[in-house]
Write a protein that holds these residues in place. Structure first.
Motif, mmCIF file in Angstrom:
data_model
loop_
_atom_site.group_PDB
_atom_site.id
_atom_site.type_symbol
_atom_site.label_atom_id
_atom_site.label_comp_id
_atom_site.label_asym_id
_atom_site.label_seq_id
_atom_site.Cartn_x
_atom_site.Cartn_y
_atom_site.Cartn_z
ATOM 1 N N ASP A 135 0.833 -1.200 0.000
ATOM 2 C CA ASP A 135 0.000 0.000 0.000
ATOM 3 C C ASP A 135 0.866 1.249 0.000
ATOM 4 O OD1 ASP A 135 -2.665 -1.315 2.105
ATOM 5 O OD2 ASP A 135 -2.216 -1.515 -0.012
ATOM 6 N N LEU A 136 1.905 1.253 0.810
ATOM 7 C CA LEU A 136 2.789 2.414 0.856
ATOM 8 C C LEU A 136 3.405 2.674 -0.513
ATOM 9 C CD1 LEU A 136 4.685 2.255 4.230
ATOM 10 C CD2 LEU A 136 3.294 4.110 3.349
ATOM 11 N N ASN A 137 3.797 1.587 -1.158
ATOM 12 C CA ASN A 137 4.356 1.732 -2.505
ATOM 13 C C ASN A 137 3.394 2.434 -3.441
ATOM 14 O OD1 ASN A 137 6.924 0.890 -2.631
ATOM 15 N ND2 ASN A 137 6.445 -1.246 -3.021
ATOM 16 N N VAL A 138 2.163 1.966 -3.388
ATOM 17 C CA VAL A 138 1.131 2.575 -4.226
ATOM 18 C C VAL A 138 1.033 4.063 -3.930
ATOM 19 C CG1 VAL A 138 -1.347 2.687 -4.623
ATOM 20 C CG2 VAL A 138 -0.212 0.483 -4.538
ATOM 21 N N VAL A 139 1.018 4.383 -2.643
ATOM 22 C CA VAL A 139 0.877 5.789 -2.251
ATOM 23 C C VAL A 139 2.054 6.592 -2.784
ATOM 24 C CG1 VAL A 139 0.916 7.359 -0.305
ATOM 25 C CG2 VAL A 139 -0.516 5.348 -0.221
ATOM 26 N N ILE A 182 -5.342 8.558 -5.132
ATOM 27 C CA ILE A 182 -4.884 7.352 -4.459
ATOM 28 C C ILE A 182 -6.115 6.490 -4.206
ATOM 29 C CG2 ILE A 182 -3.931 6.503 -2.314
ATOM 30 C CD1 ILE A 182 -2.181 9.012 -2.328
ATOM 31 N N PRO A 183 -6.045 5.233 -4.609
ATOM 32 C CA PRO A 183 -7.269 4.427 -4.546
ATOM 33 C C PRO A 183 -7.751 4.212 -3.127
ATOM 34 C CG PRO A 183 -5.405 3.127 -5.253
ATOM 35 C CD PRO A 183 -4.936 4.539 -5.218
ATOM 36 N N ASP A 184 -9.037 4.027 -3.020
ATOM 37 C CA ASP A 184 -9.696 3.875 -1.733
ATOM 38 C C ASP A 184 -9.680 2.430 -1.270
ATOM 39 O OD1 ASP A 184 -12.945 4.838 -0.448
ATOM 40 O OD2 ASP A 184 -10.919 5.019 0.356
ATOM 41 N N THR A 185 -9.079 1.568 -2.117
ATOM 42 C CA THR A 185 -9.237 0.139 -1.836
ATOM 43 C C THR A 185 -8.016 -0.453 -1.171
ATOM 44 O OG1 THR A 185 -8.400 -0.268 -4.034
ATOM 45 C CG2 THR A 185 -10.789 -0.240 -3.751
ATOM 46 N N LEU A 186 -7.158 0.417 -0.609
ATOM 47 C CA LEU A 186 -5.979 -0.117 0.052
ATOM 48 C C LEU A 186 -6.391 -0.905 1.279
ATOM 49 C CD1 LEU A 186 -3.700 3.012 -0.135
ATOM 50 C CD2 LEU A 186 -3.699 1.037 -1.626
ATOM 51 N N LYS A 187 -5.594 -1.922 1.574
ATOM 52 C CA LYS A 187 -5.981 -2.820 2.649
ATOM 53 C C LYS A 187 -5.645 -2.273 4.024
ATOM 54 C CE LYS A 187 -7.495 -6.123 0.068
ATOM 55 N NZ LYS A 187 -6.539 -6.994 -0.616
ATOM 56 N N SER A 188 -4.504 -1.593 4.091
ATOM 57 C CA SER A 188 -4.037 -1.186 5.403
ATOM 58 C C SER A 188 -4.680 0.132 5.814
ATOM 59 C CB SER A 188 -2.516 -1.037 5.325
ATOM 60 O OG SER A 188 -2.054 -0.334 6.426
ATOM 61 N N ALA A 189 -5.322 0.147 6.955
ATOM 62 C CA ALA A 189 -6.113 1.312 7.342
ATOM 63 C C ALA A 189 -5.312 2.598 7.503
ATOM 64 C CB ALA A 189 -6.894 1.004 8.630
ATOM 65 N N PRO A 190 -4.175 2.587 8.192
ATOM 66 C CA PRO A 190 -3.445 3.847 8.345
ATOM 67 C C PRO A 190 -2.987 4.396 6.998
ATOM 68 C CG PRO A 190 -2.537 2.158 9.777
ATOM 69 C CD PRO A 190 -3.518 1.493 8.905
ATOM 70 N N VAL A 191 -2.582 3.501 6.111
ATOM 71 C CA VAL A 191 -2.114 3.976 4.803
ATOM 72 C C VAL A 191 -3.282 4.522 4.000
ATOM 73 C CG1 VAL A 191 -0.934 3.334 2.687
ATOM 74 C CG2 VAL A 191 -0.258 2.309 4.835
ATOM 75 N N ARG A 192 -4.420 3.905 4.196
ATOM 76 C CA ARG A 192 -5.603 4.410 3.498
ATOM 77 C C ARG A 192 -5.918 5.827 3.937
ATOM 78 N NH1 ARG A 192 -8.951 0.004 3.938
ATOM 79 N NH2 ARG A 192 -9.669 0.755 5.934
ATOM 80 N N THR A 193 -5.809 6.041 5.261
ATOM 81 C CA THR A 193 -6.041 7.399 5.765
ATOM 82 C C THR A 193 -5.060 8.371 5.140
ATOM 83 O OG1 THR A 193 -6.196 6.169 7.832
ATOM 84 C CG2 THR A 193 -6.675 8.516 7.911
ATOM 85 N N LEU A 194 -3.796 7.954 5.114
ATOM 86 C CA LEU A 194 -2.782 8.812 4.499
ATOM 87 C C LEU A 194 -3.154 9.145 3.063
ATOM 88 C CD1 LEU A 194 0.057 10.060 4.572
ATOM 89 C CD2 LEU A 194 0.931 7.882 3.773
ATOM 90 N N GLY A 195 -3.573 8.097 2.344
ATOM 91 C CA GLY A 195 -3.986 8.310 0.957
ATOM 92 C C GLY A 195 -5.105 9.328 0.863
ATOM 93 N N GLY A 196 -6.052 9.218 1.774
ATOM 94 C CA GLY A 196 -7.156 10.170 1.764
ATOM 95 C C GLY A 196 -6.662 11.594 1.957
ATOM 96 N N TYR A 197 -5.722 11.794 2.888
ATOM 97 C CA TYR A 197 -5.191 13.138 3.120
ATOM 98 C C TYR A 197 -4.513 13.677 1.864
ATOM 99 C CZ TYR A 197 -5.830 12.185 8.105
ATOM 100 O OH TYR A 197 -6.351 11.871 9.329
ATOM 101 N N ILE A 198 -3.699 12.782 1.252
ATOM 102 C CA ILE A 198 -2.974 13.247 0.066
ATOM 103 C C ILE A 198 -3.951 13.618 -1.038
ATOM 104 C CG2 ILE A 198 -1.390 12.540 -1.759
ATOM 105 C CD1 ILE A 198 0.158 10.979 0.255
ATOM 106 N N ASN A 199 -4.987 12.829 -1.178
ATOM 107 C CA ASN A 199 -6.002 13.159 -2.183
ATOM 108 C C ASN A 199 -6.578 14.538 -1.930
ATOM 109 O OD1 ASN A 199 -5.793 10.860 -3.638
ATOM 110 N ND2 ASN A 199 -7.483 9.809 -2.667
#
Lengths: 717, 230
Positions: A441-445, A461-478
């Motif tokens: 997930d981090l790689n994707v981000v 950044i896709p919403d379908t990442l598995k790891s919750a903290p990384v998903r949150t990070l992705g949301g912020y970056i978006n």
């Protein structure tokens, strides 16, 4: 009570009765088989002659025969009259006429036993002489009736399967009655020593119905038990069938208060299920966790199982003693009934729970499990990702160490070792999975963020990442990139609006200006005689022309500075361009007695630029020189080259004093002459600077005293 | 006597133009919107239209489009304050023959009007000969060494004539200063001063209505000069 409840009650009552019926039947079957099971356990006695009771009595009879034969051999004679009497309960009394332990008394006893007409036991003791041959009267009668000899009759009977015993004087015997082991060697010895016969034959007519002898009680008892067994079997089967039926009915009815109401208005299977569940009425007992309910039942059972029999025995024991069988049966049924009463509610509770969907969910295990998961999630929810990782790895490590220690200390069973290793590996697998997921997930981000950084703000950044903290990070970056996108859009829009504004305004100014210029010109053509009027008209013409230039320059400057110009970049010859531009100003320079001194290279020098716009810059420089250079002076136009650049320099002596520095001069609307009395709009240098910047060229001014120097440098192509 | 339609929503400008053009001997019709213009052209024989772009009802662009669709071949000159390059390109592509920006020089207006009219009415009246080179309204007669622009003769010096003839013979092609020099003087062009560029400017000033916005003799800055192929 409502109609529906009555139905349920009836069903339950029938169920209970069926249950009892089953076990009643079972009881009878059981009691029969326990008593009359074959010794080798392969089955049951289906007729009395197969029972041990029969065998026992038969052997007894054999002993009597042997004793009787002996006594007769010794010369004792039984009373004749007795042998013809149909014997019954008087047996015991009659021979009390003789001293009880005398041999005659014994003989009489045997006589009654063996020679009564009602017996099913037939004997034939074949002696050496006719006097030592004894035949039971029944056998005589039977043989006579069938017209056979004794031996024939006996052999026929034996062939027909009757129970028999044959012994000859050598001690060899033949029988079919060795199932229960009553024919012991001592019995055989007794038989041998107690007579002088050649052969002893004994059979049973198995006509126990029509006879009254020692077999009779056993036979009666067997028959009764057997019939109970048969009916018991039937009852059991019927009971079982009924039980199943009623159980199904009860299950069907379970949980509904008013009966099953048809469901309407649902569309999905999930909704249907939920509606069905909603109809189930759960009582308080149904709401406690499943294991707990079961434990309660178990406890009650334990109590009652211990207490109840004791109570029963103490208070009602005397009453129940009159008939052993009935007592046992009652005890049995009461026990069953109590068990039923204790466990059936549990079963139906389970049924109701299943219907309501809470069977599994309302168990202690599941509820506890959910609680644990909830706590764990809560614990990890908003924690630092490092903390989570640390805790998990720590637990894992500690667990592993603990397991190793246990292993070393305790010599554990290999099974536990294997289980332990498997568990360890499973947990390891899950942890690795988590770690890899988070890394992926981090790689994707990182990749997506790089794209965003490069300018494509619409990458998400896709919403379908598995790891919750990384998903949150992705949301912020978006969010950030969205913000950037809108900021850029705002900027572009504002620039565009600005340019549009200037263009529109200039258009609106040009229209009335056109009329002014036209009518001033018309007035001039009218050749008015008034000198002053003509002078005024000249001024008007000048000024309106100035306005015109000013507006044109304004639009151009605005476009140039906001970069809204479409450049047409191509490979052009800088030298050619300068020559062309200089030609345009020959006359103008002559008018002001300016001498143009050119120092241009002989060869071509190519640059990558927009020809028209570059001309505009050079044009501006020459125009400035033409306007502001001191009359009669020289204007120097030089081109110098280096390895990578080509530079144009225009130098002239300023006609009036330059009171400002170079930077200010390049500002819009600033002109060398502070009084702003000369022509020109003051935008020229600003436009030139903007156009140069757009083409990545260098443009600067240098002022030293009265020397005015303009420098324009391009990269060579 | 030619009829000219002047169409602009600003009455003062229309009146001013009327004065200019009627002094030149043309009959003037006036219109203040595109629809009115179409109406006038329908009803009268119009030889040239001067059209503003920003007008109510029907703007200049759409008016010209309709006129061309109806196969009205009369010359149309846009007269507008919209001076962006894109506006000019649009106007000329739509079907106008010329484009003048406001504020305009009245003399330029008159000159362009005359030129357009001459072109329109003198169509096909020139004999096709080997030594006559034409582009648009520019005619170079190499036999008589005469140059006319829309019928009006232009006086050129010999060198100017040679240069123009050379460029018109190769109309559409861009020549650098040195190429033109070599073609005319038949010598290599080292260290020569700016004769060529100056001559070009003179020619331009003579044949063009507006030398700053030349129609025939165009400058490709940094590359050279050419005669436009029209």
């Amino acid at each position: 009570m409502k109609f529906y409840s009555i139905r349920k009650f009836v069903v339950q009552a029938c169920l209970f009765l069926a249950y009892l019926a089953i076990f009643t039947g079972v009881y009878f079957v059981q009691s029969f088989t326990s008593e009359y099971g074959l010794k080798d356990g392969t089955g049951i006695c289906e007729a009395y002659q197969e029972t041990s009771d029969f065998e026992q009595h038969f052997v007894k009879y054999l002993e009597r025969v042997a004793a009787y034969a002996r006594l007769r051999d010794e010369g004792f004679e039984p009373s004749e009259t007795f042998s013809l009497v149909r014997g019954h309960a008087l047996l015991g009394n009659d021979y009390k006429a003789y001293p009880t332990d005398s041999e005659l008394a014994q003989l009489e006893f045997y006589n009654r036993k063996l020679n009564t007409a009602d017996t099913s036991f037939l004997y034939y003791v074949k002696g050496e002489t006719a006097e030592t041959t004894y035949v039971s009267p029944q056998l005589q009668k039977a043989a006579r009736n069938s017209g056979k000899t004794y031996l024939e009759y006996i052999t026929e009977s034996i062939d027909a399967g009757a129970p028999y015993f044959v012994l000859n004087d050598t001690g060899i015997y033949s029988t079919n009655l060795e199932t229960y082991g009553y024919l012991t060697t001592s019995v055989q010895e007794y038989l041998m020593e107690n007579s002088s016969f050649t052969t002893l034959y004994a059979i049973s007519t198995v006509d126990f119905e029509g006879t009254i002898d020692d077999f009779t009680p056993g036979y009666k008892s067997f028959t009764q038990s057997f019939s109970r067994y048969e009916s018991g079997r039937r009852i059991s089967v019927i009971g079982a069938v009924l039980f199943i039926l009623f159980f199904v009915a009860a299950v069907f009815l379970a949980g509904y208060v008013d009966g099953y109401r048809p469901i309407e208005g649902v569309t999905t299977p999930a909704e249907l299920r939920a509606a069905k569940r909603a109809q189930i009425d759960l009582r308080g007992y149904d709401k406690i966790p499943l294991e707990l309910a079961f434990l309660i039942n178990l406890a009650i059972y334990g109590l009652t199982n211990g207490l109840l029999p004791a109570l029963l025995f103490r208070n009602f024991g005397s009453l129940l003693m009159f008939n052993g069988q009935v007592q046992y049966l009652l005890y049995f049924l009461v026990d069953l009934g109590v068990s039923y009463a204790i466990f059936m509610p549990f079963i139906f509770s389970a049924v109701r729970r299943y219907k309501a969907g809470t069977l599994v969910t309302n168990t202690a295990v599941v509820r506890f499990g959910k609680l644990i998961v909830h706590w764990v999630k809560r614990f990890f929810e908003n924690r630092n990702i490092t903390l989570i990782a640390g805790v998990i790895l720590g637990i894992y490590l500690v667990g592993g160490i603990a397991a190793c220690i246990l292993c070393f200390l305790g010599g554990i069973d290999p099974i536990f070792l294997i289980v332990g290793i498997v568990l360890y590996l499973v947990v390891f697998f899950f942890l690795t999975l988590q770690v890899l997921r988070t890394c992926a997930d981090l790689n994707v981000v990182v990749q997506e963020t790089e794209r965003i950084q490069n300018g494509s703000f619409d990458q998400k950044i896709p919403d379908t990442l598995k790891s919750a903290p990384v998903r949150t990070l992705g949301g912020y970056i978006n969010n950030i990139s969205e913000g950037l996108q809108s900021a850029v859009d705002e900027q572009v829009k504002s620039e565009r609006l600005k340019t549009e504004l200037i263009t529109n305004v200039s258009h609106d100014i040009k229209t009335p200006l056109t009329s002014i210029i036209n009518y001033v010109d018309l007035l001039k053509r009218m050749d008015l005689d008034n000198e002053k009027a003509n002078g005024y008209l000249n001024i008007l013409e000048n000024k309106s022309q100035r306005l015109k230039t000013l507006i044109e320059d304004l639009v151009e400057a605005s476009k140039a500075s906001s970069g809204a110009i479409q450049l047409q970049m191509e490979r052009i010859n800088f030298i050619e361009l300068i020559r062309q531009s200089c030609a345009e100003y020959e006359e103008k320079f002559e008018e002001r007695q300016l001498q143009m001194i050119k120092d241009l290279p002989d060869h071509s020098v190519y640059i990558y630029a927009d020809g028209r716009r570059t001309f505009r810059i050079v044009d501006n420089l020459l125009s400035n020189a033409a306007k502001y250079a001191m009359k009669g002076t020289r204007v120097y136009v030089d081109v110098t080259e280096s390895d990578e650049t080509v530079t144009l320099t225009v130098k002239n002596i300023s006609a009036s004093q330059l009171n400002i520095n170079a930077d200010e001069l390049m500002e819009r609307f600033v002109r060398g002459d502070q009084s702003r009395s000369t022509e020109g709009s003051g935008l020229g240098l600003s436009i030139a600077e903007s156009l140069a910047k757009l083409q990545n060229a260098e443009f600067k001014l240098e002022i030293e005293g009265d020397l005015f120097k303009a420098v324009l440098a391009f990269e060579k192509m | 006597m030619y009829s000219i339609l002047v169409c602009d929503d600003d009455k003062d400008i229309v009146d001013a133009i009327e004065i200019y053009l009627s002094q030149e001997g043309y009959q003037i019709y006036k219109a203040y919107s595109g629809l009115e213009a179409l109406d006038v052209i329908d009803k009268h024989e119009i030889h040239l239209a001067l059209m503003d772009i920003m007008m109510p009802d029907l703007d200049g662009i759409h008016t010209v489009m309709r006129l061309r669709e109806k196969n009205q071949t009369l010359p149309i000159i846009f007269l507008t304050a919209k001076s962006e390059d894109s506006d000019k390109v649009l106007g000329l592509n739509i079907g106008a023959d010329d484009y003048i920006t406001k504020p305009f020089n009245p003399l330029e207006l008159i000159a362009r009007t005359k030129s357009a009219l001459r072109r329109y009415t003198v169509l096909g009246s020139l004999p096709a000969a080997d030594n006559i080179y034409t582009t648009g309204g520019l005619v170079v007669n190499d036999d008589t060494k005469e140059v006319t622009v829309d019928g009006e003769p232009v006086k050129l010096t010999p060198i100017e004539y040679n240069m123009l003839c050379f460029l018109v013979k190769n109309k559409g092609r861009v020549f650098s200063i040195s190429e033109i020099y070599e073609a005319i003087w038949q010598e290599p062009s080292f260290g020569v001063d700016n004769i060529v560029a100056v001559h070009i400017r003179h020619i331009r000033e003579k044949i063009e209505i507006d030398p700053k916005n030349p129609k025939y003799l165009k400058v490709a800055w940094g590359i050279g000069y050419k005669i436009e192929r029209l």
